[in-house]
Design a protein around this motif. Sequence first.
Motif, PDB file in Angstrom:
ATOM      1  N   ARG A 195       0.831  -1.207   0.000  1.00 56.69           N
ATOM      2  CA  ARG A 195       0.000   0.000   0.000  1.00 56.69           C
ATOM      3  C   ARG A 195       0.866   1.256   0.000  1.00 56.69           C
ATOM      4  NH1 ARG A 195      -4.388  -0.073   4.633  1.00 56.69           N
ATOM      5  NH2 ARG A 195      -4.530   2.076   3.882  1.00 56.69           N
ATOM      6  N   GLU A 196       1.960   1.228   0.775  1.00 59.56           N
ATOM      7  CA  GLU A 196       2.871   2.377   0.812  1.00 59.56           C
ATOM      8  C   GLU A 196       3.515   2.605  -0.559  1.00 59.56           C
ATOM      9  OE1 GLU A 196       6.266   3.925   3.858  1.00 59.56           O
ATOM     10  OE2 GLU A 196       6.571   1.939   3.002  1.00 59.56           O
ATOM     11  N   ALA A 197       3.941   1.521  -1.221  1.00 56.45           N
ATOM     12  CA  ALA A 197       4.550   1.653  -2.549  1.00 56.45           C
ATOM     13  C   ALA A 197       3.538   2.186  -3.563  1.00 56.45           C
ATOM     14  CB  ALA A 197       5.100   0.309  -3.005  1.00 56.45           C
ATOM     15  N   TRP A 198       2.289   1.789  -3.435  1.00 55.76           N
ATOM     16  CA  TRP A 198       1.250   2.333  -4.316  1.00 55.76           C
ATOM     17  C   TRP A 198       1.013   3.811  -4.029  1.00 55.76           C
ATOM     18  CZ3 TRP A 198      -1.720   3.595  -8.016  1.00 55.76           C
ATOM     19  CH2 TRP A 198      -2.905   4.274  -7.806  1.00 55.76           C
TER      20      TRP A 198
ATOM     21  N   LEU B 201      -0.501   6.748   3.559  1.00 54.92           N
ATOM     22  CA  LEU B 201       0.219   7.854   4.192  1.00 54.92           C
ATOM     23  C   LEU B 201      -0.321   9.221   3.804  1.00 54.92           C
ATOM     24  CD1 LEU B 201       3.920   6.582   3.970  1.00 54.92           C
ATOM     25  CD2 LEU B 201       2.424   6.596   5.961  1.00 54.92           C
ATOM     26  N   THR B 202      -0.777   9.379   2.568  1.00 60.83           N
ATOM     27  CA  THR B 202      -1.280  10.684   2.138  1.00 60.83           C
ATOM     28  C   THR B 202      -2.756  10.829   2.493  1.00 60.83           C
ATOM     29  OG1 THR B 202      -1.759   9.797  -0.062  1.00 60.83           O
ATOM     30  CG2 THR B 202       0.376  10.855   0.261  1.00 60.83           C
TER      31      THR B 202
ATOM     32  N   LEU C  23       6.744  10.395  -3.962  1.00 56.51           N
ATOM     33  CA  LEU C  23       8.150   9.977  -4.013  1.00 56.51           C
ATOM     34  C   LEU C  23       8.646   9.732  -5.429  1.00 56.51           C
ATOM     35  CD1 LEU C  23       8.914   7.703  -0.927  1.00 56.51           C
ATOM     36  CD2 LEU C  23       9.267  10.145  -1.258  1.00 56.51           C
ATOM     37  N   ARG C  24       7.818   9.998  -6.423  1.00 52.75           N
ATOM     38  CA  ARG C  24       8.322   9.942  -7.800  1.00 52.75           C
ATOM     39  C   ARG C  24       9.295  11.096  -8.032  1.00 52.75           C
ATOM     40  NH1 ARG C  24       3.485   8.344 -12.062  1.00 52.75           N
ATOM     41  NH2 ARG C  24       2.976   6.307 -11.148  1.00 52.75           N
ATOM     42  N   LYS C  25      10.330  10.840  -8.804  1.00 49.54           N
ATOM     43  CA  LYS C  25      11.348  11.867  -9.019  1.00 49.54           C
ATOM     44  C   LYS C  25      10.783  13.088  -9.756  1.00 49.54           C
ATOM     45  CE  LYS C  25      14.811   9.571  -7.236  1.00 49.54           C
ATOM     46  NZ  LYS C  25      15.787   8.887  -8.060  1.00 49.54           N
ATOM     47  N   ASP C  26       9.696  12.893 -10.523  1.00 45.03           N
ATOM     48  CA  ASP C  26       9.140  14.022 -11.275  1.00 45.03           C
ATOM     49  C   ASP C  26       7.950  14.656 -10.561  1.00 45.03           C
ATOM     50  OD1 ASP C  26       7.421  11.902 -11.553  1.00 45.03           O
ATOM     51  OD2 ASP C  26       7.494  11.819 -13.737  1.00 45.03           O
ATOM     52  N   PHE C  27       7.739  14.348  -9.295  1.00 48.75           N
ATOM     53  CA  PHE C  27       6.637  14.946  -8.550  1.00 48.75           C
ATOM     54  C   PHE C  27       6.966  16.404  -8.259  1.00 48.75           C
ATOM     55  CE2 PHE C  27       4.232  15.995  -4.708  1.00 48.75           C
ATOM     56  CZ  PHE C  27       2.965  15.576  -5.080  1.00 48.75           C
TER      57      PHE C  27
ATOM     58  N   GLU D 243      -0.648  20.532   1.855  1.00 50.34           N
ATOM     59  CA  GLU D 243      -0.358  19.555   2.895  1.00 50.34           C
ATOM     60  C   GLU D 243      -1.390  19.706   4.003  1.00 50.34           C
ATOM     61  OE1 GLU D 243       3.405  20.199   4.717  1.00 50.34           O
ATOM     62  OE2 GLU D 243       3.140  22.354   4.918  1.00 50.34           O
ATOM     63  N   VAL D 244      -1.614  18.639   4.718  1.00 50.07           N
ATOM     64  CA  VAL D 244      -2.613  18.609   5.774  1.00 50.07           C
ATOM     65  C   VAL D 244      -1.914  18.417   7.106  1.00 50.07           C
ATOM     66  CG1 VAL D 244      -4.727  17.492   6.595  1.00 50.07           C
ATOM     67  CG2 VAL D 244      -4.202  17.533   4.151  1.00 50.07           C
ATOM     68  N   ARG D 245      -2.273  19.207   8.086  1.00 49.80           N
ATOM     69  CA  ARG D 245      -1.712  19.023   9.425  1.00 49.80           C
ATOM     70  C   ARG D 245      -2.736  19.483  10.456  1.00 49.80           C
ATOM     71  NH1 ARG D 245      -0.138  23.683  11.997  1.00 49.80           N
ATOM     72  NH2 ARG D 245       0.011  25.561  10.708  1.00 49.80           N
ATOM     73  N   TYR D 246      -2.539  19.018  11.673  1.00 52.02           N
ATOM     74  CA  TYR D 246      -3.409  19.437  12.769  1.00 52.02           C
ATOM     75  C   TYR D 246      -2.799  20.647  13.454  1.00 52.02           C
ATOM     76  CZ  TYR D 246      -6.084  19.420  17.094  1.00 52.02           C
ATOM     77  OH  TYR D 246      -6.883  19.785  18.147  1.00 52.02           O
TER      78      TYR D 246
END
Length: 213
Positions: free
Chosen positions: A116-119, A136-137, A146-150, A157-160
Motif C-alpha cells: 500500500r505504501e509503494a502504491w 500515508l497521504t 516519491l516519484r522523481k518528477d513529482f 499539505e494537511v496538518r493538525y
Amino acid sequence: MADVQPVGEIGDYIADKLSGAITSQTIAGGELTLHVAPDALLKVLATLRDDINCQFKQLVDVCGVDYPEREKRFEVVYHLLSMAQNARVRVKIDTDEVTPVPSATGIFSSAGWWEREAWDLYGILFSDHPDLRRILTDYGFEGHPLRKDFPLTGYVEVRYDDEQKRVVYEPVKLTQEFRTFDFLSPWEGMTRPLPGDEKAEAGEDAEPEKGDG
C-alpha cells in the motif's frame, strides 16, 4: 535444521532450482541480491521462505525505487531475513506505471501495508492485493510524492493545528533553500581554532612548575 551456507551458494541453488526465474544475482556487503522475472516473483518468494536450504521466513521490507529515465522506471525491492541461515536476501523486479506486480500478501501477510505504501508514494500497482489504497497521504490526494518528477509546488499539505484545534490545509512549500552537502564531519571541515584551543596551546608553551623540595 540445514547447515548454514554462504549467500552465494544460496543464490546458485535458487537459480538452479528455479531455472529462468533469476535473471541476475550479485553479492554486496555480504548480502545477496536476486533480480527476478516479474512472472516468477511469487514462486521465488515462496521457495526462499519454504525450502529447507533457504528458510527466509521473515519479510523485513518492501519498497519502491524510481528511475524515470528507464523504460521500466520502477524497481520493487523485497528484503528477506533467514534466522536459520543468519543471512539476508534482496529480491528485485522491474515494472512500469501501468503493469501490476503480483501481490506477495498470500505468501507474507506483512506485505500488505508495504505494498500500500509503494502504491501511495510511487503509484506501483499490485494485482490481487486485498485492500490497495493510500496509507500515508490524505484522502483525495492526487499524484505520488516519491516519484522523481513529482512537483514541489502546486499541492497542499494537511496538518493538525494545535492552536486552532482543527485540521488545516496549507500550500506545500520548501522550508529551506536547496543546499549542497559535502558530507564532511564538522571536525574535518573546521579550519579555524575551536574555542578553548588557545588554552591548550598556552599550556604546551608554559614551563613546568618546580617543586618546593
